[in-house]
Design a protein around this motif. Structure first.
Motif, mmCIF file in Angstrom:
data_model
loop_
_atom_site.group_PDB
_atom_site.id
_atom_site.type_symbol
_atom_site.label_atom_id
_atom_site.label_comp_id
_atom_site.label_asym_id
_atom_site.label_seq_id
_atom_site.Cartn_x
_atom_site.Cartn_y
_atom_site.Cartn_z
ATOM 1 N N GLU A 170 6.653 -5.951 5.757
ATOM 2 C CA GLU A 170 6.181 -5.460 7.043
ATOM 3 C C GLU A 170 5.701 -6.629 7.897
ATOM 4 N N ILE A 171 6.168 -6.663 9.127
ATOM 5 C CA ILE A 171 5.731 -7.670 10.092
ATOM 6 C C ILE A 171 5.090 -6.932 11.259
ATOM 7 N N LYS A 172 3.828 -7.224 11.505
ATOM 8 C CA LYS A 172 3.075 -6.534 12.548
ATOM 9 C C LYS A 172 2.521 -7.561 13.523
ATOM 10 N N ARG A 173 2.888 -7.422 14.791
ATOM 11 C CA ARG A 173 2.458 -8.358 15.837
ATOM 12 C C ARG A 173 2.784 -9.800 15.459
ATOM 13 N N GLY A 174 3.954 -9.984 14.883
ATOM 14 C CA GLY A 174 4.429 -11.313 14.551
ATOM 15 C C GLY A 174 3.896 -11.883 13.253
ATOM 16 N N LYS A 175 3.028 -11.139 12.559
ATOM 17 C CA LYS A 175 2.428 -11.629 11.313
ATOM 18 C C LYS A 175 2.892 -10.781 10.125
ATOM 19 N N VAL A 176 3.116 -11.451 8.994
ATOM 20 C CA VAL A 176 3.505 -10.744 7.785
ATOM 21 C C VAL A 176 2.283 -10.026 7.208
ATOM 22 N N VAL A 177 2.455 -8.758 6.879
ATOM 23 C CA VAL A 177 1.358 -7.956 6.336
ATOM 24 C C VAL A 177 1.318 -8.128 4.818
ATOM 25 N N CYS A 178 0.111 -8.370 4.297
ATOM 26 C CA CYS A 178 -0.049 -8.523 2.847
ATOM 27 C C CYS A 178 -1.373 -7.897 2.422
ATOM 28 N N ASN A 179 -1.574 -7.752 1.100
ATOM 29 C CA ASN A 179 -2.834 -7.198 0.601
ATOM 30 C C ASN A 179 -3.846 -8.314 0.355
ATOM 31 N N GLN A 180 -4.972 -7.957 -0.260
ATOM 32 C CA GLN A 180 -6.040 -8.944 -0.446
ATOM 33 C C GLN A 180 -5.650 -10.058 -1.407
ATOM 34 N N HIS A 181 -4.566 -9.865 -2.159
ATOM 35 C CA HIS A 181 -4.093 -10.908 -3.079
ATOM 36 C C HIS A 181 -2.970 -11.720 -2.456
ATOM 37 N N ARG A 182 -2.726 -11.549 -1.152
ATOM 38 C CA ARG A 182 -1.664 -12.204 -0.389
ATOM 39 C C ARG A 182 -0.284 -11.750 -0.833
ATOM 40 N N GLN A 183 -0.199 -10.563 -1.398
ATOM 41 C CA GLN A 183 1.053 -10.009 -1.912
ATOM 42 C C GLN A 183 1.705 -9.117 -0.849
ATOM 43 N N THR A 184 2.991 -9.308 -0.615
ATOM 44 C CA THR A 184 3.721 -8.516 0.369
ATOM 45 C C THR A 184 4.213 -7.215 -0.256
ATOM 46 N N GLY A 185 5.055 -6.495 0.490
ATOM 47 C CA GLY A 185 5.637 -5.259 -0.038
ATOM 48 C C GLY A 185 6.613 -5.507 -1.163
ATOM 49 N N ILE A 186 7.064 -6.746 -1.328
ATOM 50 C CA ILE A 186 7.886 -7.130 -2.482
ATOM 51 C C ILE A 186 6.948 -7.736 -3.508
ATOM 52 N N PRO A 187 6.767 -7.122 -4.667
ATOM 53 C CA PRO A 187 5.700 -7.526 -5.603
ATOM 54 C C PRO A 187 5.671 -9.010 -5.955
ATOM 55 N N LYS A 188 6.814 -9.662 -6.088
ATOM 56 C CA LYS A 188 6.814 -11.060 -6.509
ATOM 57 C C LYS A 188 6.772 -12.032 -5.333
ATOM 58 N N LEU A 189 6.659 -11.513 -4.105
ATOM 59 C CA LEU A 189 6.657 -12.353 -2.921
ATOM 60 C C LEU A 189 5.268 -12.367 -2.284
ATOM 61 N N PHE A 190 4.716 -13.556 -2.101
ATOM 62 C CA PHE A 190 3.369 -13.740 -1.561
ATOM 63 C C PHE A 190 3.446 -14.587 -0.288
ATOM 64 N N VAL A 191 2.434 -14.460 0.551
ATOM 65 C CA VAL A 191 2.473 -15.128 1.842
ATOM 66 C C VAL A 191 1.068 -15.575 2.249
ATOM 67 N N GLY A 192 0.988 -16.631 3.068
ATOM 68 C CA GLY A 192 -0.315 -17.088 3.542
ATOM 69 C C GLY A 192 -0.171 -18.062 4.694
ATOM 70 N N GLY A 193 -1.292 -18.466 5.244
ATOM 71 C CA GLY A 193 -1.300 -19.414 6.352
ATOM 72 C C GLY A 193 -1.145 -18.732 7.692
ATOM 73 N N ASP A 194 -0.795 -19.533 8.703
ATOM 74 C CA ASP A 194 -0.733 -19.044 10.082
ATOM 75 C C ASP A 194 0.221 -17.871 10.245
ATOM 76 N N ILE A 195 1.246 -17.811 9.409
ATOM 77 C CA ILE A 195 2.248 -16.764 9.543
ATOM 78 C C ILE A 195 1.720 -15.403 9.077
ATOM 79 N N ALA A 196 0.531 -15.414 8.461
ATOM 80 C CA ALA A 196 -0.008 -14.166 7.920
ATOM 81 C C ALA A 196 -1.468 -13.919 8.272
ATOM 82 N N ASN A 197 -2.140 -14.870 8.934
ATOM 83 C CA ASN A 197 -3.527 -14.616 9.327
ATOM 84 C C ASN A 197 -3.704 -14.901 10.816
#
Length: 591
Positions: free
Chosen positions: A539-566
């Protein structure tokens, strides 16, 4: 025995007929003096719960406790002092040290009760009749136990700085660092506000003690890029520093830098003694900015085989290709990067995912993937003619300078924007010999750039034109130039209470010609490296990748962080994301 001594007791009787000197009703008729040190009161709204009163109390008569209705928030611990009058000696040191001036002492001193528990109370809660008493002891406004002025930082003269890429800020001497460290009251308010939750009071104590090895180990607990952050961190910790309520906040960022400046890179391994076990699992990281490097450091310490993929010929991401060397010398950035790589992290340079390697290949080959690719796509000006060849991207100008390429800005430059990229592009152009005008649609106080960047740009003779809205870009009368039309803006109050918004005044237009116009109004993320089947599952919302508190995306093995997600878009937040993602990946893979 002399007769005089025998008769002395009888002389007392003559006093029986004189007016007594005692007060018949002392409780009712003897109020405390106007500046008397009586029972405590506290302005709960002004208090930030820093605990300096608890620390200074030699009788341990103060405890910091939660109060119903007061919750922790940035710059406020949510705690308030409870005073034990059985221990209090009325010295008023707690009032003298109070960083906000919220704690006071009233001139009330009489309290009669058979219940000993009532003498332990929370001043200011409204349960006592003296809570709104105006008389009593207050700290004199001109008297302070703390030194309120920050230790001066030596910097290049503006005339020198605008002529070279030498680092502007020179750093503290040993004496300056110790003096600045002495200003810290060890309250810890800063720790909660720091995205990485660095143990700030403890590493400042290490500076005070001259124990730089301990200081370095404390830094690396939550931040593996301290030499970098000691120079370009947005230092939100200083915004909430309790000492800053009375004077200048403690220079937390510069003290972090001071620790790293004292230790050669060759000694890092012996001091940190990082262990890198092996657990047989592999993690790929896309992007070698602060988020990716931070994740790599903490993952390799957890036993993972880490491989970094970087599109550029050198690591660092926007730290290298978006921050000029006069702010962050690249040898200091390399100091952080080289130590992380020395732990066994593998890195592939000049490898753009989606071109030299496919994203799907990484997802298949590795147990987990983390990406922190930053915001690399510049926003357009949104006006007619913005694709003119003399309209340059601020990010491209900064990258060209990093690569020792001439960005060709010319001698008359207009920079559009008010963020850090705009300031850097303006200051870089100044160093390349240009006269620079910076156009910004709002006021100076609305600029998102760091205050020191704004100040330094002004001292370097960059011309600021605020409340200026670009309207159109056209060809100039002469070749290799460009003309911009812009209009003055009126600041209109926001009905919802936000910052005023600029509204174009069409009858107040200006036309100016420059050698180049540099656009630096922001940037977004580039998601082209994601193959469509994977892009559809995150999920990408307002240009940012959405993740949970563990930086985990909707794909369980894919994680995200930094400017692209905060939404904070700064190095320290990306570092915190990388650390959090490493813990999240370990949680995911270890079950």
């Amino acid at each position: 025995m002399p007769l005089k001594d025998l008769m002395a007791p009888f002389y007392v009787w003559k006093r029986a007929f004189e007016k007594p000197y005692t007060t018949a009703k002392p409780i009712e008729e003897r109020p405390g003096a106007a500046n008397y040190r009586g029972f405590h009161t506290n302005d709960l709204d002004l208090c930030i719960g820093c605990g300096t009163c608890e620390t200074i109390c030699q009788n341990e008569a103060i405890d910091m406790v939660p109060v119903p209705g007061i919750r922790p928030k940035p710059g406020d611990s949510g705690l308030r002092p409870m005073v034990d009058n059985g221990r209090c000696c009325w010295c008023a040191l707690c009032v003298d040290i109070c960083t906000t001036g919220s704690l006071r002492m009233t001139n009330e001193y009489i309290w009669v009760s058979s219940d000993p528990d009532v003498y332990r109370f929370i001043p200011g809660t409204g349960d006592n009749p003296w809570d709104h008493q105006e008389l009593g002891y207050r700290r004199d406004p001109e008297y302070h136990l703390l030194r309120l002025e920050r230790s001066d930082m030596e910097m290049l003269d503006p005339e020198q700085s605008r002529q070279s890429f030498i680092e502007v800020v020179k750093g503290y001497s040993a004496e300056q660092a110790r003096k600045e460290a002495d200003r810290c009251v060890d309250c810890g308010i800063c720790v909660a506000t720091c995205p990485a939750h660095m143990d700030i009071p403890e590493y400042i104590k290490a500076v005070r003690d001259g124990d730089f090895e301990t200081g370095l180990r404390l830094l690396y607990r939550t931040n593996p890029m301290p030499a970098t952050c000691g120079r370009i961190c947005t230092h939100r910790c200083e915004d909430v520093c309790s000492v800053g309520h009375m004077g200048d906040p403690v220079a937390i960022r510069w003290l972090k830098r001071y620790i790293c400046d004292q230790i050669p890179e060759a000694e890092y391994a012996g001091i940190l003694r990082d262990e890198t076990p092996t657990n047989g699992r592999k993690v790929a990281i896309i992007g070698t900015g602060p988020g990716g490097l931070s994740a790599a450091y903490y993952l390799v310490k957890l036993g993972y085989a880490v491989t970094l993929y970087e599109a550029h010929p050198q690591a660092g991401g926007m730290l290298r290709y978006g921050v000029p060397s006069y702010r962050l010398p690249y040898d200091q950035l390399d100091k952080d990067i080289d130590y992380i790589l020395s732990l066994g992290v593998t890195i592939h340079y000049n490898t753009r995912i989606g071109r030299e390697a496919e994203f799907s290949e990484l997802m298949e080959a590795y147990d987990a993937v983390f990406f922190s690719t930053g915001l690399t796509e510049p926003y357009g000006l949104g006006v007619e003619g913005e694709n003119h060849p003399r309209v340059l991207s601020g990010l491209q100008v900064l990258e060209d300078v990093t690569h020792d390429r001439d960005p060709g800005v010319g001698t008359q430059v207009a920079v559009i924007g008010g963020g850090n990229v705009a300031m850097d592009a303006a200051r870089v152009s100044c160093r390349l010999g240009a006269e620079v005008t910076l156009l910004y649609r709002r006021r100076i106080e609305d600029m998102p750039a760091d205050p020191e960047e704004i100040h330094e740009a002004q001292t370097e003779q960059i011309r600021f034109v605020t409340q200026a809205i670009p309207v159109q870009v056209t060809d100039a009368p002469t070749p290799n130039q460009v003309t911009i039309q812009w209009g003055e803006a009126e600041m209109v109050p926001d009905e919802k209470g936000g910052r005023p918004r600029p509204v174009l005044m069409e009858d107040r237009m200006h036309t100016e010609t420059y050698d180049s116009i540099i656009s630096a109004i922001g940037q977004g993320g580039d998601y082209e490296f994601l193959s469509q089947d994977y892009a559809d599952r995150i999920e990408i919302k307002r240009g940012k990748v959405v993740c949970n508190q563990h930086r985990q995306t909707g794909i369980p093995k894919l994680f995200v962080g930094g400017d692209i997600a905060n939404n904070t878009a700064d190095a320290i937040s990306a570092i915190a994301d990388g650390h959090q993602a490493a813990m999240g990946i370990d949680r995911f893979l270890s079950g």
